[in-house]
Design an enzyme around this catalytic site. Sequence first.
Site, PDB file in Angstrom:
ATOM      1  N   CYS A   1      22.596  62.864  86.242  1.00 30.88           N
ATOM      2  CA  CYS A   1      23.819  62.779  87.053  1.00 30.88           C
ATOM      3  C   CYS A   1      23.361  62.540  88.499  1.00 30.88           C
ATOM      4  CB  CYS A   1      24.587  64.087  86.965  1.00 30.88           C
ATOM      5  SG  CYS A   1      23.615  65.468  87.595  1.00 30.88           S
TER       6      CYS A   1
ATOM      7  N   GLU B   1      22.905  78.603  88.780  1.00 30.89           N
ATOM      8  CA  GLU B   1      24.060  78.142  89.569  1.00 30.89           C
ATOM      9  C   GLU B   1      25.052  79.289  89.805  1.00 30.89           C
ATOM     10  OE1 GLU B   1      26.196  74.632  88.112  1.00 30.89           O
ATOM     11  OE2 GLU B   1      28.010  75.439  89.028  1.00 30.89           O
TER      12      GLU B   1
END
Length: 280
Positions: free
Chosen positions: A12, A124
Amino acid sequence: MRIHLAKSAGFCFGVRKAITTALETAKTKKPVFMLGDIVHNEEVVKQIRDIGIKKINSLCRGKGKTLLIQAHGSPRRTLTQALKLGYQVIDATCPMVKEIHRIACNKESHGNQVIIIGDKKHDEVQGIVGQLKSRVLVIDRIQNVPLTKIKKIKKAGIVVQSTQNLENVLDILKLLRKYIPKLTFHNTICNPTKTKQNEVKTMPLKNTLMIIIGSKTSANTKRIYEISKSLNKNSYWVNSAREIKKVWFKKAKSVGITAGASTPESSIKAIIKKIKTITF
Ligand code: SF4
């Protein structure tokens, strides 16, 4: 046998950006360190190590050293501590993750209980938790919703780990809405994840076999695999060409291939080559 490669397979933009930052940083003369892995993929981590960036588990004296922050971000205290210790900090946090930090901080400053839908142990999520001063609730699945705590909340702001499965998120949200009178929901699943998940909702139905490529440590690859497996039991999650088995392709007319956000093109190419060798 036909081979269909998903348009969204592989890196990505966030991972691409983090790797470019790492490569640029390695060109400087200073020694460069990373706390943990820059992205969740062994091959990429090896490439980063090979160019001289060292992985560390804790910070020490940082004078004359550079610290690279991984794509998933890190808690605020890590940055503060690194600067105090003398490191030069290069932040490779994905902009989409930074946006989650911004929303969560904003919700907290307006008196909301912040709730994160995501995996408690993932870097995260720990990075998001580490931006906030108050106690954050992290919920990974509907079975784990802490109802006693939830019933006491009057006002909540909800953010989502960028790589979560939308269906899982919506199930949890539906339950939370029943108990929390004032609730704002921010769908912070990132666009590359949405595109990957959308593609994998149709590919397993159009192909006899599905191959999902990515590291076993990659959360987004795991999610893609789970969706694929729920739609087509002939779904296999592999990280390298060595794991491909000839027997899977015995009756296959077509194979759909996709790959997680941190899977390099070299892995995808090697696996396609292996499939062609054993099937044609
Ligand atoms: S998966 Fe999404 S949030 Fe994570 S690095 Fe890629 S673009 Fe950024």
